[in-house]
Design a protein around this motif. Structure first.
Motif, short mmCIF file in Angstrom:
data_model
loop_
_atom_site.label_atom_id
_atom_site.label_comp_id
_atom_site.label_asym_id
_atom_site.label_seq_id
_atom_site.Cartn_x
_atom_site.Cartn_y
_atom_site.Cartn_z
N MET A 140 0.82 -1.20 0.00
CA MET A 140 0.00 0.00 0.00
C MET A 140 0.87 1.26 0.00
N GLU A 301 -7.64 0.61 3.61
CA GLU A 301 -8.10 -0.20 2.49
C GLU A 301 -9.53 0.10 2.08
N LYS A 302 -10.26 0.85 2.89
CA LYS A 302 -11.61 1.23 2.48
C LYS A 302 -11.55 1.98 1.16
N ASP A 305 -7.69 0.06 -1.44
CA ASP A 305 -7.54 -1.34 -1.75
C ASP A 305 -7.17 -1.49 -3.23
N TYR A 306 -6.13 -2.28 -3.52
CA TYR A 306 -5.66 -2.42 -4.90
C TYR A 306 -6.77 -2.86 -5.84
N ARG A 307 -7.60 -3.79 -5.40
CA ARG A 307 -8.65 -4.30 -6.28
C ARG A 307 -9.65 -3.21 -6.64
N LYS A 308 -10.04 -2.41 -5.65
CA LYS A 308 -10.98 -1.33 -5.92
C LYS A 308 -10.37 -0.28 -6.85
N THR A 337 -18.53 -5.28 -2.92
CA THR A 337 -18.17 -5.31 -1.51
C THR A 337 -19.34 -4.90 -0.65
#
Length: 642
Positions: A140, A301-302, A305-308, A337
């Protein structure tokens, strides 16, 4: 070590010796993660100045060796590296503007003028290195450099008042990070424009809970949009020119994306003067690395987050694939999510007059998508998101279908039901999936109402005053129960459907029950046949007009029933003036769910017996029968039992 180096305007994976410390202030960092951004693409395409060096200016890693002058770092420290540096001697450096330093110092511009982080190891100067706080992963932390530039940009364009219309141009990683920062600061009136349909699709997943608008450049050109703040993250001259044409009076334009050095834009000085526009540019990141690390630590991560964000990790040798995907704008599929959501297994879900109006096309609802109806429901929590703290599986809940954005002037004034992005415009079962289903997903703050809010607005109602309730559907019946509970006995209920009037007798209140025709006869027989308070629960304009004609001097009318948007009533301002009337409208249920639960407890079975109220339960498969019974008026309300 492996390294990706620019040579003769081409990049290639090469083997290079691990650099060694040669000066006291140097630090050797083993690179963990190193970003590939739009600037790197411009470098590879020959559109951005760069030396023949190892690329990579966004990276995190671990300290493996330090020079003798380095006192604040030790081997094993997790760090991020600011690729920029300065001479610490010139006018700009002494004026707290090191990013304007003409030389930049010996270690300036890692990844463009000096070897950067697309390698296993990188030599840096100790001033460039920042320790990563505990709790932040190196993965991150690799976002720190772009976030530090955004943090500097945020300082330059601030203040941005919540409620302003904001346009973000470009949906790459920089635009995406701007979107996250804006949302985290409470901004909800945000539009994102992106030409690449793949990126637009990915942005839909990221922003589905943000209620942000996603548009193509053609959408903007064809619409009549004006924005108070525009942030360009493209560096594309036609996009900048389009954005400038969309600025509102007094607007700010932030040039954040880096354009090629030879690119030009055409602006109108007259428009800039007439509209009193402000154009702000952002160059790198002076003193903003600590702010960026604080943003990552706080927002976590809210948002990051890498995926978001659509960030994908590659090995160094996979660089051709990484470059190709970045050029295409392809992002990862992001699973839906529910981190801040509560999944409710619906037990009972009501059908009311508003639902009938929606089905008949007489009430505004989501015009763009199919969705599940049902805005009155209760059930049991079966699953909660990782950020939810107030509920647990097994809790029995009722659901407030309405929600505000929490950021506009109405929300901040305690009037979330007027919120233009939230309120009724965001209602579960009207604008998004509701409770006519086995399960419904709700934000955490909604599982915990309208009549209680109306009572607050029309109060005080003194015991002994003459009260008229028009309409004996479920809302009128509940008003009857609440009035009787609180000691009112001089109450008349008017309802054209005699079957519903018969049902009202089951409540055993002793109230006078009349049809509208009987009401007119009483009025004609006695000019003083008037009421101190009238509560319309019908939403029927002729009924509202009749109720106004029956108001006494100093009387109050509560318009509670929801009329179709095209409905109109004809009233005499002179009569309102002469009688000094008060007319109140009631819009849904701000802060009144707890009061409603209190009323439920107080009323109990004495008032809230389904049979006495004229409520009948149906299965979901019986929905047509339920709707037909409600239309005919043979019941006061239909409820699905799931």
């Amino acid at each position: 070590m492996d390294a990706i180096k620019l040579a003769n305007k081409q990049i290639q994976l090469t083997t290079a010796p691990i650099p060694k410390i040669s000066l006291p202030q140097e630090v050797l960092v083993k690179v963990a993660y190193s970003g590939l951004c739009g600037t790197d693409l411009h470098i590879i395409q020959g559109k951005f100045p760069c030396s023949q060096v190892i690329l990579g200016h966004e990276f995190s890693g671990t300290v493996v060796d330090c020079g003798s002058a380095v006192k604040n770092l030790t081997k094993g420290d997790h760090v991020v590296v600011d690729p920029n540096n300065s001479c610490y001697k010139c006018h700009f450096c002494h004026s707290k503007n090191p990013h304007f330093c003409p030389t930049g110092g010996s270690y300036a511009n890692l990844g463009t003028r000096n070897d950067g982080g697309w390698a296993d190891y990188c030599i840096c100067s100790m001033e460039q290195i920042h320790k990563v706080p505990e709790g932040i992963s190196l993965k991150m932390a690799a976002l720190t450099e772009p976030l530090s530039c955004i943090a500097h940009g945020w300082d330059l364009i601030s203040p941005i008042t919540v409620g302003r219309d904001i346009l973000v141009m470009g949906g790459g990683i920089i635009g995406t990070l701007w979107i996250c920062l804006l949302h985290s600061h409470g901004h909800r009136r945000v539009t994102i424009v992106e030409i690449n349909p793949l990126r637009l699709q990915s942005l839909k997943t990221l922003t589905e809970d943000f209620n942000y608008n996603l548009k193509t450049p053609k959408d903007l050109e064809n619409g009549r949009n004006e924005f108070d703040v525009i942030i360009d993250c493209t560096g594309h001259c036609p996009a900048i020119e389009l954005g400038m044409s969309l600025l509102n009076r007094g607007g700010k334009f932030c040039i954040f994306g880096v354009a090629p050095p030879d690119a030009r834009i055409k602006l109108s000085p007259f428009d800039i003067a007439k509209k009193e526009l402000t154009i702000i540019s952002v160059k790198v990141n002076p003193f903003s690395f600590p702010k960026a690390l604080a943003l990552i630590d706080t927002l976590g991560e809210k948002y990051f987050d890498y995926r978001k964000l659509g960030v994908k990790v590659f090995k160094l040798e996979e660089y051709p694939k990484a470059l190709e995907l970045l050029k295409m704008g392809t992002k990862l599929e992001v699973p839906k999510t529910t981190a801040d959501g509560v999944l409710v297994k619906v037990a009972y879900s009501g059908i009311c007059g508003t639902d009938l109006h929606i089905i008949q096309g007489e009430f505004p609802c989501n015009p763009n998508n199919t969705f599940t109806l049902g805005h009155e429901f209760s059930g049991t929590v079966v699953e909660v998101g990782q950020n939810v703290t107030n509920f647990k599986p097994g809790d029995k809940v009722s659901v407030d279908p309405n929600n505000g954005c929490k950021c506009c002037k109405f929300c901040h004034s305690g009037n979330p039901h007027f919120c233009k992005t939230g309120g009724i415009n965001n209602t579960i079962g009207i604008y998004r999936d509701g409770g006519w289903a086995n399960y419904a997903l709700c934000p955490e703050e909604q599982p915990i109402s309208c009549l209680a809010h109306g009572w607050d607005i029309v109060s005080p109602i003194h015991v002994g005053e003459k009260i008229l309730v028009t309409g004996a559907g479920i809302i009128g019946n509940l008003w009857v129960c609440a009035l009787h509970l609180q000691g009112h006995r001089n109450v008349t209920v008017s309802e054209p459907n005699t079957a519903r009037l018969e049902m009202l007798k089951n409540l055993d209140t002793g109230f006078t029950l009349l049809t509208p025709d009987q009401l007119v006869k009483n009025q004609q027989a006695d000019p003083n046949y008037l009421f101190d308070v009238a509560i319309d629960c019908s939403g029927y304009p002729p009924a509202v007009e009749h109720a106004i004609s029956l108001l006494n001097s100093g009387g109050k009318l509560c318009i509670f029933g929801v009329a179709p948007p095209h409905g109109r009533i004809s009233i005499a301002p002179f009569d309102i003036y002469m009688k000094e009337m008060k007319i109140f409208g009631v819009n849904i249920n701000p802060f009144s769910f707890p009061k409603s639960l209190g009323l439920l407890e107080a009323m109990g079975d004495r008032y809230l017996n389904y049979d006495n109220l004229g409520i009948k339960t149906f299965t979901l498969s019986q929905y047509q029968e339920a709707i037909d019974c409600l239309k005919k008026g043979t019941i006061a309300k239909a409820v699905f039992k799931l």
